[in-house]
Design a protein around this motif. Structure first.
Motif, mmCIF file in Angstrom:
data_model
loop_
_atom_site.group_PDB
_atom_site.id
_atom_site.type_symbol
_atom_site.label_atom_id
_atom_site.label_comp_id
_atom_site.label_asym_id
_atom_site.label_seq_id
_atom_site.Cartn_x
_atom_site.Cartn_y
_atom_site.Cartn_z
ATOM 1 N N UNK B 134 -60.209 -35.304 0.242
ATOM 2 C CA UNK B 134 -59.812 -35.916 1.504
ATOM 3 C C UNK B 134 -58.311 -35.704 1.748
ATOM 4 N N UNK B 245 -53.638 -27.966 13.440
ATOM 5 C CA UNK B 245 -53.904 -29.346 13.845
ATOM 6 C C UNK B 245 -53.500 -30.376 12.806
ATOM 7 N N UNK C 129 -56.987 -31.733 18.361
ATOM 8 C CA UNK C 129 -57.501 -33.088 18.557
ATOM 9 C C UNK C 129 -56.373 -34.024 18.956
ATOM 10 N N UNK C 215 -68.723 -33.077 4.635
ATOM 11 C CA UNK C 215 -67.396 -33.085 4.015
ATOM 12 C C UNK C 215 -66.304 -33.284 5.074
ATOM 13 N N UNK C 216 -66.368 -32.494 6.152
ATOM 14 C CA UNK C 216 -65.325 -32.613 7.174
ATOM 15 C C UNK C 216 -65.328 -34.006 7.815
ATOM 16 N N UNK C 218 -66.480 -36.824 6.504
ATOM 17 C CA UNK C 218 -66.065 -37.843 5.522
ATOM 18 C C UNK C 218 -64.547 -37.877 5.392
ATOM 19 N N UNK C 219 -63.931 -36.706 5.421
ATOM 20 C CA UNK C 219 -62.495 -36.609 5.185
ATOM 21 C C UNK C 219 -61.653 -36.918 6.413
ATOM 22 N N UNK C 220 -62.290 -37.056 7.579
ATOM 23 C CA UNK C 220 -61.528 -37.202 8.819
ATOM 24 C C UNK C 220 -60.739 -38.513 8.836
ATOM 25 N N UNK C 221 -59.499 -38.440 9.244
ATOM 26 C CA UNK C 221 -58.645 -39.614 9.206
ATOM 27 C C UNK C 221 -58.034 -39.907 10.569
ATOM 28 N N UNK C 222 -57.573 -38.874 11.245
ATOM 29 C CA UNK C 222 -56.806 -39.052 12.472
ATOM 30 C C UNK C 222 -57.577 -39.841 13.539
ATOM 31 N N UNK C 226 -56.932 -43.744 14.828
ATOM 32 C CA UNK C 226 -56.513 -43.996 16.205
ATOM 33 C C UNK C 226 -57.523 -44.819 16.989
ATOM 34 N N UNK C 236 -61.288 -43.103 4.409
ATOM 35 C CA UNK C 236 -59.903 -42.618 4.410
ATOM 36 C C UNK C 236 -58.906 -43.685 4.898
#
Ligand code: ADP
Ligand code: MG
Lengths: 363, 309, 285
Positions: B134, B245, C129, C215-216, C218-222, C226, C236
């Protein structure tokens, strides 16, 4: 069992001008093994796929047993097809592959097993029924593909170069088995190949295609002895027919220094023709080295044991022309020899530009 | 030639019929794409259109003053802003450096991994793991366990090697610290794509070259590398899409600290990250989009060369 | 694509082969070291983690116990894990439900202009994004979606859809055309063709694609931070807020980080080969 009719059927691929198959007219009899032969890109596969329902028919119709199937989807045509790369379902066993079509028809499990077993017996596949295709040899895969077709007892078999992925030896033996199998089952079969030897040895009749146009359809023997045009003359036969260009001098044609003796009907056609350039076609076995008027210079000798093919140059039309002569295997000739030759058999005369044959072909 | 069908003077012309069927069939084939296409259009294009609209207004959500249409005013301000130019420059440096370095290291490692050796699969598994981590965790781990001046392993090591005062990585080299973490995460990804390329090489070509007496080096530069080109391009393209990004790493490593604010982070700061200047932030984001699209068009051209059959 | 390695150059000497192997191991261990260290720290006491680095110590689960214990008011690990799992699984399912038919259309008997369609999908990935967050935030606010799982589900679906379509197309394109024709000749209906012929061949690709989306997402934070920082926060966010950075926190942070990444690392290890094949192959074919 069924008859098949191509009624002036054409296929024009979107974005192309020239039809890939051009007004094909062909009647295929019940139980017949018809071979479609022609060089690569001549439209054989397209013609086959039109019958299968895998390609649209842009003009004309296709009939199976006088039933117009032109717009029938492939699922409903009751046709089985053997693909060049076999197209076996990789996730199914041999039995699964062979029984798939029956399963689609809703045939019961027991009946399916029985019919798969019967087909496997015919093709010597009994011990492989539980294997996956990837664990089979090329020859076995080919037989499974055959098995998948025969299990269904369809109205028509289609085969698109089914032997071309086998090695030379296996190809010859499988060819024989295939002919035998087709005769036993008596199912109308359309077989595509680019190999004229395969076509001649297998077909009840052979249809020759070039540039999407049907050139001639006939028995192998007739195709060989009476080619309808220059293309067929050059395509059928191995080694190929000697094709020698000649300008007309009056109403005569010269081969080397001698005048070619022409039958009356050819004479008549020659007189009537406005063309100036012609092609003289002579099969290698119709040239003889038993003495004669023409001197030739031997360049290559291909010994086959029983006989030999001699490549030699002759003086013709102001230059050197290479011809092939079949001679007896007993005779010894070698490179550099001077070999007198003469014409000893039928000659075929064609207009050089149109390819049209002169004279009515012998019966 | 007796069996050829004779005297069929009228040939059925089916071209209209065929065209109709083909059209119908084409629609049937298009149908399954529509849900995905509509979803993507709605979710990605509506916000974009709104952004364009907002960018033409003066709108501060906190001030309580009504939204006011001001045309291209925001854009004018934008190009006068040195902060914006700084952020743009940071983006260029950060993206270019991290993409190029990860492709470079990824290629080297892929070549190492393409030979048989003991534990090959295990080493590959070790190597891809950073890509899976992560991003916020990766950023935190590096900025604490690894690079922290007080308890980071790297500074401890440097101390053993005789360097007295610890290095303030995130403070002194903010952009490059972020690049280092990005490279650590993306090298494995590049490595795997290039490995796929190496393993897809036609062995007979390599053999032929060896028989022709080429040495390993000329084989690599004259045969392997040209064959790898599409894979290198693909890696660069996908890497650029994601790395331009970057936000998470900036947030947890430097919080946008000295000079490490890239455009995405900048837009965020100006709007819901505390600035609340929605009109201005929208103008920023439109410029970002346009800049990205310029890069993207180049990228897509690459892509289309990849898709040529 | 051959799965075997190219292997050492014929005649290359054994010693240099061995040296390359050793170098590969060293590089592999170096890349893995930060993760190794992270996991190691998570089993230490705070004092040990903050002291001089040591390899041998008495492991303790204390930190894991502490970070997973739900503390009042703060987001607990259990909640965050549940939220993440919910958002990620649902969005991955929607991605697959949308992408599989699309990929089928683009690959098997492709529609005209399929390249343009694929380009459109990929081109949406070029929209940063961060540049879209503003209208997204406003839309979410106006639609009452701020701080809901739904908003993340929708956006993660949009985020992963292009890549999923791209990868799946390449897997579907691997199904030989003849196989589909053979099934047509065998009288198979469209459904039975898909079920019996196509799906068995592409299912490994579908699994790999789903794992990558997982995976993508799960790891997303931004987007999560927001649009959804309060209720329904994901792992995260938890990992950046759970551990107070006052006092000694390294061991606890390590434990939290380990917990947060474990699901994706396992998924990635499982899918590593196919994932990349899907990404790479599609481009090259
Ligand atoms: N799907 C297609 N689209 C356009 N042209 C095609 C297509 N399939 C075949 N052709 C063209 O049609 C002609 C005949 O092809 P084909 O029937 O495959 O020949 P053959 O099987 O005799 O080698 C060729 O010129 C080929 O390039
Ligand atoms: Mg063909």
């Amino acid at each position: 069992m069924a008859t098949v009719t191509y009624d002036s059927a054409s296929r024009i691929y979107p974005g192309t001008e020239k039809p890939a198959v051009n007004e094909l007219k062909l009647d295929i009899g019940d139980g017949e093994l018809l071979v479609l032969v022609g060089p690569s890109g001549s439209g054989k596969s397209t013609a086959l796929r039109m019958l299968a329902g895998l390609e649209f028919v842009d003009k004309g119709s296709i009939l199976i047993d006088d039933r117009d199937v032109t717009l029938t989807p492939p699922q409903d045509r009751d046709i089985a097809m053997v693909f060049q790369n076999y197209a076996l379902y990789p996730n199914m066993t041999v039995a699964g592959n062979m029984g798939f079509a029956l399963k689609q028809q809703g045939v019961s499990k027991e009946e399916r097993a029985k019919r798969v077993m019967e087909a496997a017996k015919i093709l010597d596949l009994e011990e492989y029924l539980d294997r996956k295709p990837k664990n089979l040899s090329g020859g076995q895969r080919q037989r499974v593909a055959m098995g998948r077709a025969i299990v269904r007892s369809p109205q028509v078999f289609l085969m698109d170069e089914p032997l071309s992925n086998l090695d030379a030896k296996l190809r010859v033996s499988t060819r024989t088995q295939l002919v035998d199998l087709q005769a036993r089952l008596g199912v109308t079969t359309v077989y595509v190949t680019h190999d004229q030897v395969e076509a001649m040895t297998m077909g009840h009749r052979v249809a020759v295609l070039d540039h999407g146009v049907l050139q001639q359809v006939d028995t192998p023997r007739r195709l060989y002895s009476a080619p309808a045009n220059l293309f067929v003359a050059g395509f059928i036969g191995s080694p190929a027919m000697n094709l020698i260009e000649a300008d007309r001098s009056g109403d005569e044609l010269h081969f080397g220094s001698s005048v070619v003796a022409l039958p009356a009907d050819v004479q008549a056609d020659l007189k009537a023709s406005s063309a100036t350039r012609f092609v003289i076609g002579i099969r290698p076995e119709h040239l003889s080295n038993a003495g004669g008027g023409l001197n030739s210079n031997v360049t290559v000798v291909e010994e086959l044991g029983s006989d030999a093919f001699v490549h030699a140059t002759i003086q013709h039309g102001g230059g050197d022309v290479t011809i092939v002569v079949r001679i007896d295997g007993e005779t010894t000739v070698s490179r550099g020899d001077n070999m007198p030759i003469s014409i000893d058999g039928p000659v075929h005369i064609f207009e050089a530009d149109s390819g049209k044959r002169l004279g009515t072909p012998p019966e | 030639m007796t069996d050829v069908v004779q005297d069929q003077s009228v040939i059925v012309d089916r071209s209209d019929e065929v065209e109709r069927i083909a059209k119908k069939e084409a629609w049937r084939r298009r149908l399954p794409i529509l849900p995905a296409l509509l979803f993507t259009i709605i979710v990605t294009q509506i916000p974009f259109a709104l952004s364009v609209f907002y960018s033409l207004t003066d709108w501060n959500i906190v001030s309580g003053v009504d939204r006011e249409f001001i045309g291209f005013g925001n854009y004018g301000e934008l190009f006068g802003s040195s902060l914006f130019r700084q952020a743009a420059w940071t983006t260029v440096v950060m993206t270019t450096a991290s993409v190029l370095l990860s492709v470079f290291f990824g290629t080297l490692i892929a070549i190492l991994l393409d030979r048989k050796f003991f534990g090959q699969g295990f080493v590959r598994t070790l190597l891809i793991t950073p890509f899976l981590i992560t991003p916020v965790v990766a950023g935190q781990t590096w900025s604490t366990s690894m690079l922290n001046p007080q308890f980071g392993v790297v500074n401890w090591l440097l101390e053993r090697l005789g360097k007295d005062d610890p290095i303030q990585f995130a403070g002194q080299f903010p952009t490059w610290t972020i690049v280092a973490v990005l490279v650590w995460q993306w090298t494995p990804f590049m490595m795997l794509i290039i490995l796929a390329g190496l393993q897809g090489q036609d062995p007979s070509v390599l053999e032929a070259a060896r028989v022709d007496g080429a040495n390993s080096r000329s084989i690599f530069f004259q045969i392997t590398l040209p064959q790898l080109r599409p894979f290198l391009e693909l890696g660069t393209l996908l890497g650029s899409i994601y790395l331009i990004q970057v936000f998470d790493h900036v947030e947890v490593i430097t919080g946008g600290g000295p000079g490490s604010t890239n455009l995405p982070y900048f837009v965020f700061q100006r709007s819901i990250g505390g600035g609340w200047e929605f009109g201005q932030a929208s103008a920023f984001s439109i410029v970002v989009v346009i800049a990205t699209i310029i890069f993207a068009t180049l990228g897509l051209r690459l892509l289309s060369s990849l898709l040529e059959e | 694509m051959a799965s075997s390695t190219t292997g050492p150059v014929v005649g290359e000497n054994k010693v240099s082969g061995f040296i390359f192997g050793v170098i590969a191991w060293i590089v592999g261990l170096m890349f893995f070291f930060p993760i190794f260290w992270l996991v190691l720290n998570s089993f230490k006491t705070e004092e040990a983690a903050n002291g001089d680095p040591v390899l041998f110590f008495t492991p303790t689960l204390e930190q894991y116990r502490e970070v997973t214990a739900s503390s009042t008011g703060l987001l607990s690990f259990g909640e965050a894990f549940f939220n993440s799992a919910w958002v990620v699984v649902v969005s991955t399912i929607i991605v697959m439900v949308l992408a599989i038919p699309a990929a089928y259309s683009l690959a098997i008997r492709p529609v005209e202009k399929w390249r343009d369609v694929l380009f459109f999908f990929i081109s949406t990935k070029f929209l940063p994004i961060a540049a879209a967050i503003l209208p997204l935030w406003i839309l979410a606010r106006d639609l009452g979606l701020l701080n809901t799982r739904l908003v993340l589900i929708i956006l993660y679906t949009a985020l992963n859809l292009p890549l999923a379509v791209w990868m799946l197309r390449s897997f579907f394109a691997e199904v030989p055309r003849e196989l589909i024709e053979a099934s047509q000749m065998d009288g198979a209906s469209l459904m039975s063709q898909i079920r019996s012929v196509i799906l068995p061949i592409v299912s490994p690709g579908i699994a790999a694609t789903a794992l990558l989306s997982f995976i993508f997402a799960w790891n997303e934070f931004f987007l999560a931070v927001q649009l959804n920082p309060v209720d329904g926060s994901t792992v995260p966010i938890w990992v950046t807020t759970a551990v107070t950075t006052r006092g000694l926190f390294l061991a606890k942070l390590s434990a939290a980080s380990t917990l947060a990444t474990l699901p994706v690392v396992l998924a990635g290890w499982a899918a590593q080969k196919r994932m990349i094949r899907g990404l790479a192959l599609g481009a090259i074919k």
